[in-house]
Design a protein around this motif. Sequence first.
Motif, mmCIF file in Angstrom:
data_model
loop_
_atom_site.group_PDB
_atom_site.id
_atom_site.type_symbol
_atom_site.label_atom_id
_atom_site.label_comp_id
_atom_site.label_asym_id
_atom_site.label_seq_id
_atom_site.Cartn_x
_atom_site.Cartn_y
_atom_site.Cartn_z
ATOM 1 N N ILE A 310 -11.173 1.425 -3.649
ATOM 2 C CA ILE A 310 -11.141 2.363 -4.782
ATOM 3 C C ILE A 310 -11.360 1.563 -6.069
ATOM 4 C CG2 ILE A 310 -9.720 3.985 -6.121
ATOM 5 C CD1 ILE A 310 -8.182 4.584 -3.568
ATOM 6 N N PRO A 311 -12.273 2.010 -6.950
ATOM 7 C CA PRO A 311 -13.163 3.182 -6.843
ATOM 8 C C PRO A 311 -14.417 2.826 -6.070
ATOM 9 C CG PRO A 311 -13.449 2.151 -8.963
ATOM 10 C CD PRO A 311 -12.396 1.355 -8.258
ATOM 11 N N ASN A 312 -14.849 3.725 -5.208
ATOM 12 C CA ASN A 312 -16.009 3.425 -4.385
ATOM 13 C C ASN A 312 -17.085 4.480 -4.499
ATOM 14 O OD1 ASN A 312 -17.025 1.337 -2.892
ATOM 15 N ND2 ASN A 312 -16.305 2.117 -0.923
ATOM 16 N N GLY A 313 -16.956 5.343 -5.556
ATOM 17 C CA GLY A 313 -17.989 6.339 -5.811
ATOM 18 C C GLY A 313 -17.430 7.738 -5.866
ATOM 19 N N GLY A 314 -17.723 8.433 -6.983
ATOM 20 C CA GLY A 314 -17.341 9.838 -7.110
ATOM 21 C C GLY A 314 -16.011 10.077 -7.792
ATOM 22 N N GLU A 315 -15.201 9.054 -8.009
ATOM 23 C CA GLU A 315 -13.917 9.242 -8.671
ATOM 24 C C GLU A 315 -14.123 9.643 -10.131
ATOM 25 O OE1 GLU A 315 -13.352 6.180 -5.419
ATOM 26 O OE2 GLU A 315 -14.795 6.486 -7.055
ATOM 27 N N VAL A 316 -13.134 10.321 -10.697
ATOM 28 C CA VAL A 316 -13.129 10.659 -12.122
ATOM 29 C C VAL A 316 -11.869 10.064 -12.726
ATOM 30 C CG1 VAL A 316 -13.109 12.494 -13.854
ATOM 31 C CG2 VAL A 316 -14.425 12.793 -11.743
ATOM 32 N N TRP A 317 -12.057 9.031 -13.551
ATOM 33 C CA TRP A 317 -10.937 8.363 -14.223
ATOM 34 C C TRP A 317 -11.046 8.633 -15.721
ATOM 35 C CZ3 TRP A 317 -10.632 2.763 -11.775
ATOM 36 C CH2 TRP A 317 -10.226 2.871 -10.429
ATOM 37 N N ARG A 318 -9.900 8.623 -16.365
ATOM 38 C CA ARG A 318 -9.879 8.840 -17.812
ATOM 39 C C ARG A 318 -9.495 7.544 -18.513
ATOM 40 N NH1 ARG A 318 -9.875 13.240 -20.926
ATOM 41 N NH2 ARG A 318 -9.459 14.647 -19.187
ATOM 42 N N SER A 319 -10.236 7.234 -19.553
ATOM 43 C CA SER A 319 -9.908 6.038 -20.326
ATOM 44 C C SER A 319 -8.492 6.153 -20.875
ATOM 45 C CB SER A 319 -10.913 5.841 -21.467
ATOM 46 O OG SER A 319 -10.872 6.929 -22.367
ATOM 47 N N GLN A 320 -7.844 4.992 -20.952
ATOM 48 C CA GLN A 320 -6.474 4.860 -21.429
ATOM 49 C C GLN A 320 -5.434 5.386 -20.442
ATOM 50 O OE1 GLN A 320 -5.362 3.238 -24.636
ATOM 51 N NE2 GLN A 320 -7.254 2.429 -23.752
ATOM 52 N N ASN A 321 -5.874 5.845 -19.288
ATOM 53 C CA ASN A 321 -4.940 6.142 -18.203
ATOM 54 C C ASN A 321 -4.944 4.971 -17.222
ATOM 55 O OD1 ASN A 321 -4.016 8.588 -19.044
ATOM 56 N ND2 ASN A 321 -5.071 9.808 -17.474
ATOM 57 N N ALA A 322 -3.761 4.506 -16.803
ATOM 58 C CA ALA A 322 -3.683 3.404 -15.841
ATOM 59 C C ALA A 322 -4.238 3.846 -14.493
ATOM 60 C CB ALA A 322 -2.242 2.928 -15.686
ATOM 61 N N GLN A 323 -5.112 3.036 -13.940
ATOM 62 C CA GLN A 323 -5.727 3.297 -12.640
ATOM 63 C C GLN A 323 -5.522 2.073 -11.746
ATOM 64 O OE1 GLN A 323 -6.877 6.264 -12.110
ATOM 65 N NE2 GLN A 323 -7.084 7.003 -14.230
ATOM 66 N N THR A 324 -5.577 2.282 -10.446
ATOM 67 C CA THR A 324 -5.381 1.170 -9.502
ATOM 68 C C THR A 324 -6.671 0.884 -8.753
ATOM 69 O OG1 THR A 324 -3.047 1.707 -9.206
ATOM 70 C CG2 THR A 324 -4.054 0.281 -7.549
ATOM 71 N N ILE A 325 -7.189 -0.319 -8.958
ATOM 72 C CA ILE A 325 -8.339 -0.797 -8.192
ATOM 73 C C ILE A 325 -7.793 -1.408 -6.903
ATOM 74 C CG2 ILE A 325 -10.265 -2.425 -8.158
ATOM 75 C CD1 ILE A 325 -10.168 -2.298 -11.265
ATOM 76 N N THR A 326 -8.330 -1.031 -5.743
ATOM 77 C CA THR A 326 -7.847 -1.551 -4.464
ATOM 78 C C THR A 326 -8.999 -2.108 -3.641
ATOM 79 O OG1 THR A 326 -8.000 0.607 -3.369
ATOM 80 C CG2 THR A 326 -5.901 0.062 -4.424
ATOM 81 N N TRP A 327 -8.664 -3.090 -2.815
ATOM 82 C CA TRP A 327 -9.642 -3.701 -1.919
ATOM 83 C C TRP A 327 -8.944 -4.237 -0.677
ATOM 84 C CZ3 TRP A 327 -7.740 -5.796 -6.391
ATOM 85 C CH2 TRP A 327 -7.157 -7.064 -6.331
ATOM 86 N N ASP A 328 -9.711 -4.562 0.320
ATOM 87 C CA ASP A 328 -9.176 -5.103 1.568
ATOM 88 C C ASP A 328 -8.898 -6.592 1.382
ATOM 89 O OD1 ASP A 328 -8.525 -5.906 4.104
ATOM 90 O OD2 ASP A 328 -10.354 -5.158 5.063
ATOM 91 N N ALA A 329 -7.615 -6.949 1.234
ATOM 92 C CA ALA A 329 -7.240 -8.341 0.954
ATOM 93 C C ALA A 329 -7.319 -9.232 2.182
ATOM 94 C CB ALA A 329 -5.829 -8.387 0.376
ATOM 95 N N THR A 330 -7.531 -8.639 3.353
ATOM 96 C CA THR A 330 -7.558 -9.459 4.571
ATOM 97 C C THR A 330 -8.892 -10.144 4.799
ATOM 98 O OG1 THR A 330 -8.276 -7.646 6.014
ATOM 99 C CG2 THR A 330 -5.906 -7.884 5.644
ATOM 100 N N VAL A 331 -9.918 -9.739 4.058
ATOM 101 C CA VAL A 331 -11.253 -10.279 4.353
ATOM 102 C C VAL A 331 -11.481 -11.639 3.705
ATOM 103 C CG1 VAL A 331 -12.239 -7.993 4.698
ATOM 104 C CG2 VAL A 331 -12.355 -9.054 2.428
#
Length: 440
Positions: A310-331
Amino acid sequence: MKLLRTLLLSVIMAGSIIFANAQSITVTQPNGGEQMYGCQTYTIKWNSSGVSNYYNIDYSLNGGSNWTSVASNLNITNGQYNWTVPMVSSSTVLIRVLDYNAPAKRDSSNGVFSVQLPINITSPNGAEVWQGLSSHTITWSPAGTSGIFNILYSTDNGSTFTSVATNVAANNYTWTVPNTPSTNCLVKVQDATTSCQMDLSNAVFEISPATPILTAPNGGEIWTINSNRTITWNSATFFTTVKLEYSTDNGSTYNLITAATANTGSYTWTIPNTPSTQVKVKASNSSGSTVNDVSNATFTIQMPGNFIIIPNGGEVWRSQNAQTITWDATVFASAVKIEYSANNGTTWNTITASTSNTGSYSWTPPMMATTTQALIRITNNTLPTIIDTSNAVFTIKGPVTIDAPVTGPLTSCSTVNINISRTTAYTNYNSYDFSPYQNY
């Protein structure tokens, strides 16, 4: 007449010699034909007269050709001595009793008797090669024992022994051979009641190393470069520290992972930058053995990709709102750089130059970063060729947006709902409260 006198004189003199040398000790037990067993207690008995009552007692294993002392200068008055039969095997044994102060006064058993070893190991008895963790049968022939046995083994030619089993009521024992390789092994079987009744293997035998067992990777895995993966093995099949190697050419050549790691059954390996579909791992004892185990089939080492979640396409985020970027940490294993683009990757802006590879990062999109062409890019700091970008663009809305009406003509004097949305952190805008007009 003169000849007759001479003959009579000879007879008288011979009689005198016989009388003078008449035996004053007579062995009565053992006196021929007995069967004895090594380490048992046997009572030697004799009759005597005109002796000092101090005795030497000897035994012979070869019918009297050679003698070995049992005891010397013993003061005995009852004509008995308890003898611990030696651990020997012979069918021509004799006992001899002598007056210590007048050795000419003596007697021996009238006939030979036998001494047999109480336990005779038949396997392993020398030169066998038994592999660690395999099952083999220890066998022995007992005689004159209690019938209950203790079994021990040595890997140092008898200097020290380790218990195999106790109180075995049989003439054999199935032994799971320990993984203690040595070429100087012996087995000992002893009577559980009379421990001196025992036997050892006639010669040393060998315990060879068990076949090592590698459990992972064992074929088909896909492991990514710079990730931490666990190599596992059956620790019971190794007897020293463990040497680990890997091949990228299906075992033709190998590269060292570690020369000696503790035999714990697992090792964490940071996958090197050696992409291949023909990878194998080899595990062996660090020393003392050439036996090893290799992955049953090849596995793959490859560059990690498509690890952003995340984000990987199609999300709608608003500036100044905290968002969480996630990825697969095992790779992969090391820290990452995170960037964003507002123009579908034409240019990039740094979110963080380095953050721990935890799999998530909290990001607040900057004020007025309004776009429908946003992307996130994550790059591994240790190996920058490990990189991934959102699969498709997502939207970042402004801090305040009019969500309705969006399109279409408005009819004069008609009622229209105007919907305004805003950043959740904001309750008003420049101290002006828009809430009454949100549905105007």
